[in-house]
Design an enzyme around this catalytic site. Structure first.
Site, PDB file in Angstrom:
ATOM      1  N   ARG A 230       0.850  -1.184   0.000  1.00  0.00           N
ATOM      2  CA  ARG A 230       0.000   0.000   0.000  1.00  0.00           C
ATOM      3  C   ARG A 230       0.892   1.242   0.000  1.00  0.00           C
ATOM      4  O   ARG A 230       1.867   1.322   0.746  1.00  0.00           O
ATOM      5  CB  ARG A 230      -0.921   0.040   1.230  1.00  0.00           C
ATOM      6  CG  ARG A 230      -2.079  -0.938   1.182  1.00  0.00           C
ATOM      7  CD  ARG A 230      -3.103  -0.543   0.113  1.00  0.00           C
ATOM      8  NE  ARG A 230      -4.230  -1.459   0.047  1.00  0.00           N
ATOM      9  CZ  ARG A 230      -4.309  -2.517  -0.747  1.00  0.00           C
ATOM     10  NH1 ARG A 230      -3.283  -2.800  -1.544  1.00  0.00           N
ATOM     11  NH2 ARG A 230      -5.375  -3.269  -0.769  1.00  0.00           N
ATOM     12  N   ASP A 254       4.863  -0.123  -6.734  1.00  0.00           N
ATOM     13  CA  ASP A 254       3.809  -0.023  -7.750  1.00  0.00           C
ATOM     14  C   ASP A 254       2.650   0.833  -7.232  1.00  0.00           C
ATOM     15  O   ASP A 254       1.537   0.736  -7.718  1.00  0.00           O
ATOM     16  CB  ASP A 254       3.332  -1.404  -8.211  1.00  0.00           C
ATOM     17  CG  ASP A 254       2.673  -2.221  -7.127  1.00  0.00           C
ATOM     18  OD1 ASP A 254       2.778  -1.868  -5.944  1.00  0.00           O
ATOM     19  OD2 ASP A 254       2.034  -3.244  -7.472  1.00  0.00           O
ATOM     20  N   GLU A 259       5.046  13.003  -6.616  1.00  0.00           N
ATOM     21  CA  GLU A 259       6.314  13.299  -5.940  1.00  0.00           C
ATOM     22  C   GLU A 259       7.368  12.246  -6.259  1.00  0.00           C
ATOM     23  O   GLU A 259       8.561  12.566  -6.400  1.00  0.00           O
ATOM     24  CB  GLU A 259       6.062  13.373  -4.432  1.00  0.00           C
ATOM     25  CG  GLU A 259       7.181  13.995  -3.631  1.00  0.00           C
ATOM     26  CD  GLU A 259       6.802  14.190  -2.173  1.00  0.00           C
ATOM     27  OE1 GLU A 259       7.554  14.869  -1.455  1.00  0.00           O
ATOM     28  OE2 GLU A 259       5.751  13.654  -1.752  1.00  0.00           O
ATOM     29  N   HIS A 271       0.594  -0.536 -11.243  1.00  0.00           N
ATOM     30  CA  HIS A 271       0.062  -1.488 -10.253  1.00  0.00           C
ATOM     31  C   HIS A 271      -0.293  -2.802 -10.963  1.00  0.00           C
ATOM     32  O   HIS A 271      -1.436  -3.076 -11.292  1.00  0.00           O
ATOM     33  CB  HIS A 271      -1.166  -0.889  -9.581  1.00  0.00           C
ATOM     34  CG  HIS A 271      -1.603  -1.633  -8.362  1.00  0.00           C
ATOM     35  ND1 HIS A 271      -0.790  -1.832  -7.265  1.00  0.00           N
ATOM     36  CD2 HIS A 271      -2.774  -2.241  -8.068  1.00  0.00           C
ATOM     37  CE1 HIS A 271      -1.446  -2.516  -6.349  1.00  0.00           C
ATOM     38  NE2 HIS A 271      -2.648  -2.787  -6.817  1.00  0.00           N
ATOM     39  N   GLY A 273       0.561  -6.037  -9.883  1.00  0.00           N
ATOM     40  CA  GLY A 273       0.709  -7.242  -9.071  1.00  0.00           C
ATOM     41  C   GLY A 273      -0.223  -8.366  -9.457  1.00  0.00           C
ATOM     42  O   GLY A 273       0.183  -9.530  -9.550  1.00  0.00           O
TER      43      GLY A 273
END
Length: 388
Positions: A230, A254, A259, A271, A273
């Protein structure tokens, strides 16, 4: 006949498991259960008759859990169904954190047009992308759930010394963990000993921002951190500062924010996964099986808002399933009401989870409709179902 509504495209490997007693409907208002992946449900009006929602995946941030609990809607997820897919991406992340592979690829592509000079330029420039091997290094795995255990075992097989930390490690999970994985008794032990640290735990008020300036200061110089769990577990500004001053050598994640993008030492990955066909099939199959077992048998497995209760069905018995608030004396209240209905309780199970509880009675004898109506009107009860 049960009607299922799919809010996202769900793998047919899963939906084909429903069988002839189910229809896939387009109208949420008529649905008995919902299958969902990423669709946002917080602003949806959930129909009164909706019994369950199954998330084909682990995270349930897109589902209004408390609203569902109050309405007696059981919410399921599919823990572990995508664990292997995430594990493989984490192993990729270990190598990306070490060998500057991504930067090397980008640089190699920049040599397009150099003709016969390409091979000489490669030999001259490759030293900029030198990085350590992972074999013989120490990896700290924080969180030993379905994914963390697979990562720990795989890293150990690749020659790493693995430290595992999880104060909530279950007995079942421990059976799957390699005996070579070292038991870290604190986060500080992970920070002090590990060259690489990978995060595999949920974001809670206690874990949010856990990788911050204070935690980074306790780590080995040149630590390499992986976050496929997370985004909120890591404070981006503190991570970037550690990369800039040399405390950290790499951050692979991921979970992206503006920033992090472009910061030196950060390897940003979409992302991905669970983005494998195998994972999508596994999640869909597991979600469908959970819904079927609940709709047909009243059993709850892998719910995120209700307790786990599962009891084998006995032929010839009627099953009464009661979702209720977790208050004192409810079991005796229900037992008395069931007994007064002229049926005999043959089996019973009850479990609680926070403010909510779930009780199953298997009864013999003829259960009248007015007895069910009487149960439904009791103050602690949220929902009553009878499965014959």
């Amino acid at each position: 006949m049960y009607q299922i509504h799919c809010l996202n495209k769900i793998s047919p490997i899963g939906t084909d498991r429903f069988g002839e007693n189910y229809t896939i409907g387009a109208d949420l208002a008529q649905a008995d259960a919902v299958l969902v992946r990423s669709a946002a449900m917080h602003d949806m009006e959930l129909p009164e008759q909706l019994l369950a929602i199954a998330r084909a995946g682990a995270g349930v941030n897109n589902i209004p859990l408390e609203k569902c609990s109050q309405q007696g809607i059981v919410v399921f997820n599919t823990p572990g169904a995508n664990a292997n897919a995430v594990k493989e991406l984490v192993l990729c992340g270990l190598l990306l954190a070490s060998r500057k592979i991504a930067k090397g690829i980008d640089w190699a592509r920049s040599l397009k047009g150099e003709g016969e000079q390409v091979s000489k330029l490669v030999e001259k420039g490759k030293s900029a992308f030198v990085g350590p091997e992972i074999s013989g290094k120490a990896l700290g795995v924080i969180g030993l759930g379905a994914i963390g255990i697979l990562v720990a075992n795989a890293a150990e097989a690749l020659g790493m010394t693995v430290f595992g930390y999880d104060p909530y490690l279950s007995v079942d999970a421990a059976w799957g963990l390699s005996s070579s994985v070292r038991h870290a008794r604190s986060l500080d032990e992970i920070y002090a000993n590990c060259d690489y640290i990978t995060l595999h735990l949920p974001q809670t008020p206690d874990t949010k921002g856990m990788i911050n300036a204070e935690a980074l200061a306790k780590m080995k110089d040149g630590v390499r951190i992986l976050n496929f769990a997370r985004g909120g577990l890591v404070i981006s500004a503190d991570m970037i500062a550690a990369l800039e001053n040399g405390k950290a050598a790499a951050y692979v994640t991921d979970f992206l924010d503006d920033e992090l993008l472009g910061a030196d030492g950060v390897t940003p990955i979409p992302h991905l996964g669970a983005s494998t066909p195998e994972s999508e099939d596994n999640c869909a199959s597991m979600a469908v099986d959970e819904l079927k077992d609940y709709l047909e048998n009243g059993n709850i497995r892998n719910s995120v808002n209700m307790p786990a209760v599962s009891m084998a069905r006995a032929e010839g018995l009627t099953r009464i399933c009661i979702l209720h608030r977790n208050v004192p004396n409810t079991i005796s209240l229900f037992s008395g009401a069931v007994g007064n209905a002229g049926v005999n309780i043959e089996n019973m199970q009850s479990m609680s989870r926070g403010d909510y509880a779930y009780t199953i009675f298997d009864v013999s004898g003829e259960l009248a409709d007015d007895a069910v109506t009487g149960l439904s009107g009791m103050e602690p009860i949220i929902r009553v179902r009878v499965i014959r």
